[in-house]
Write a protein that holds these residues in place. Sequence first.
Motif, PDB file in Angstrom:
ATOM      1  N   ARG A  94       6.432 -11.714   6.262  1.00 28.86           N
ATOM      2  CA  ARG A  94       5.008 -11.983   6.077  1.00 28.86           C
ATOM      3  C   ARG A  94       4.671 -12.864   4.873  1.00 28.86           C
ATOM      4  O   ARG A  94       3.517 -13.289   4.729  1.00 28.86           O
ATOM      5  CB  ARG A  94       4.246 -10.660   5.944  1.00 28.86           C
ATOM      6  CG  ARG A  94       4.584  -9.865   4.686  1.00 28.86           C
ATOM      7  CD  ARG A  94       3.918  -8.510   4.665  1.00 28.86           C
ATOM      8  NE  ARG A  94       4.218  -7.774   3.431  1.00 28.86           N
ATOM      9  CZ  ARG A  94       3.818  -6.521   3.191  1.00 28.86           C
ATOM     10  NH1 ARG A  94       3.104  -5.881   4.100  1.00 28.86           N
ATOM     11  NH2 ARG A  94       4.124  -5.923   2.056  1.00 28.86           N
ATOM     12  N   SER A  95       5.631 -13.139   4.014  1.00 32.30           N
ATOM     13  CA  SER A  95       5.307 -13.837   2.767  1.00 32.30           C
ATOM     14  C   SER A  95       6.147 -15.093   2.572  1.00 32.30           C
ATOM     15  O   SER A  95       7.271 -15.187   3.067  1.00 32.30           O
ATOM     16  CB  SER A  95       5.494 -12.896   1.570  1.00 32.30           C
ATOM     17  OG  SER A  95       4.632 -11.776   1.666  1.00 32.30           O
ATOM     18  N   ASP A  96       5.582 -16.048   1.820  1.00 34.64           N
ATOM     19  CA  ASP A  96       6.265 -17.313   1.523  1.00 34.64           C
ATOM     20  C   ASP A  96       6.990 -17.265   0.182  1.00 34.64           C
ATOM     21  O   ASP A  96       8.022 -17.903   0.004  1.00 34.64           O
ATOM     22  CB  ASP A  96       5.254 -18.457   1.509  1.00 34.64           C
ATOM     23  CG  ASP A  96       4.478 -18.550   2.804  1.00 34.64           C
ATOM     24  OD1 ASP A  96       5.107 -18.712   3.853  1.00 34.64           O
ATOM     25  OD2 ASP A  96       3.229 -18.428   2.764  1.00 34.64           O
ATOM     26  N   ILE A  97       6.394 -16.546  -0.756  1.00 33.39           N
ATOM     27  CA  ILE A  97       6.992 -16.380  -2.082  1.00 33.39           C
ATOM     28  C   ILE A  97       7.086 -14.881  -2.341  1.00 33.39           C
ATOM     29  O   ILE A  97       6.080 -14.168  -2.260  1.00 33.39           O
ATOM     30  CB  ILE A  97       6.150 -17.055  -3.188  1.00 33.39           C
ATOM     31  CG1 ILE A  97       6.061 -18.566  -2.937  1.00 33.39           C
ATOM     32  CG2 ILE A  97       6.729 -16.770  -4.565  1.00 33.39           C
ATOM     33  CD1 ILE A  97       5.054 -19.268  -3.832  1.00 33.39           C
ATOM     34  N   ILE A  98       8.285 -14.403  -2.645  1.00 32.95           N
ATOM     35  CA  ILE A  98       8.497 -12.973  -2.869  1.00 32.95           C
ATOM     36  C   ILE A  98       9.105 -12.796  -4.250  1.00 32.95           C
ATOM     37  O   ILE A  98      10.208 -13.287  -4.525  1.00 32.95           O
ATOM     38  CB  ILE A  98       9.417 -12.379  -1.789  1.00 32.95           C
ATOM     39  CG1 ILE A  98       8.829 -12.627  -0.389  1.00 32.95           C
ATOM     40  CG2 ILE A  98       9.623 -10.881  -2.030  1.00 32.95           C
ATOM     41  CD1 ILE A  98       9.817 -12.466   0.731  1.00 32.95           C
TER      42      ILE A  98
END
Length: 416
Positions: free
Chosen positions: A62-66
Motif C-alpha cells: 500500500r505504500s511507496d515510501i516505508i
Amino acid sequence: MKQIRTEIIGVGTELLLGQIANTNAQWISEKLAKNGFNVFHHAVVGDNLQRVINQFTHSESRSDIIIVTGGLGPTEDDMTREAFQQISNLEMVEHKPSMDKIETFFRKRESVMTANNRRQARVFKGAEAIENEVGMAPGMIVQHQHATWIFLPGVPREMKQMVEHRVIPHLKQQTGLQTVIKSAMLRFVGIGESTLEDQLKDIIQKQHNPTIAPLAQNEGVAIRVTAKASDDNEANQLIEKTKQEILSVAGAYFYGSDEETLPERVFSLLKTQGKMIAAAESLTGGMFTDRLISLEGASKVCSGGIVCYDAKVKENVLKVSPDTIKKQGTVSEQCAREMAENVCTLMDVEVGISFTGVAGPDYSENNPPGTVFIGVAQKGKETFVKKFIFQGDRDIIRNRSVIKGFELLWNLLKIA
C-alpha cells in the motif's frame, strides 16, 4: 501527478506494552510534512519475526515510501533485517566502515566485543548505507519492487541525525518533490467543539487548500489549518487568509496560535496592564498558582496564593466570615466571593481569584461532585462569582476548574 504514499513502522514490543511512547513516528511525520510528504499510515509491531514479516508485506502493498525504526541492534530480538530479507530475498553483507567503527568502540574502552555485535554492521547488498554518526548500527535505503525502504535505528538521537542529514535530502532528490506542508493551530476557549464546527461549517465545506480540522484540546478547542504550497511564504499566505475567515466568524473565542497556552495569554495581559494577581484555592490546591508561576517572569504578575482546603484555614488565615461558613457553607457563592476579595486585600494586589467546590467522589455540604464556584475580585470594581458543574473524576474536575479560571480572567482582562 501520482500522490506519494508514505508509511512509518515502529518495531519493538516495548512500544506495544506502553513502556515507551512512539515519539519517533511523531517526529518523523512532522519532518516529512514540512517537506511535502504525506504520511498515510503509522504501524507498530512487536519483536516477533512472523508478525514483522506480515506487517512488512502489508505495508509494501500500500505504500511507496516505508520508513522502519528499531530492530537493528545486536540481540536476537532485533529482527528487522531478517524480516525484510524474508520478503525481498536480498543478500546481507557486512558494511566494513560500520564494522570498523564498532571494533574501534570496544577497543578504545578496552572491553571484549561479543560476536553478536557484528549483526549491527550488516546491510543489504546494493543498499545505500547511512552512517550512524552518534551510534553504531548504520541505517540503509533499499529499493525493492515499487517501494523505497528506509531502515533506521530506534534510538531517537541516532534516528534524527539520519533523517535530517540523509533521508530527507535523498527523498527530495528521488521524488523531485518541491512542496511543503505547513500547519497552524488556532486555539479557542469558551466554546465546544461541535458548536465551533457548526459556526464554521460554511468555511469547512468549501475547504480545499488549506484544509481545516477541529480538534478537542485540554484547554478548549483547536482548529488546525494545513496548507500545501511550493514554499513557506506561499503556505503562510494561504494559512493567514483562512485564519482571517475563521476569526471573522469565531474571533470572540480565539485566544492564541500554535503553542500559545491560556496561562501564557493571561500572564501577558496582566503584565501589559501592570496588574498583580493572587489566588485563594480550596479544591484546586494550588494548581492555578502553580501554572502561573511556572512561566518565566511570573513574579511580575503573581504575588502568591493561599491554599485553604480546610474550613479553619478559610476562616483563620483567609478571614472568611464564620457566619458565611456556618450558614452558607464553604461551597457557596458567598464563600467564593469573600475568598477572592480577601486574598486581593491580604496580598495587596489588583486581582484576586478564588476556587471552592467539590472534587469528589463524595457529596460535600449537599453539593454533588463537580460543583465549583470561581470568584474574581478587582480593586475598585464589583466582584463576580460563577457557578459551574463539571463532569469527571477528581483530577478532571480540578483541572477544568483551573482552565475555567484562566478563561474568566482572559475574558475579563482582554476588554480592560
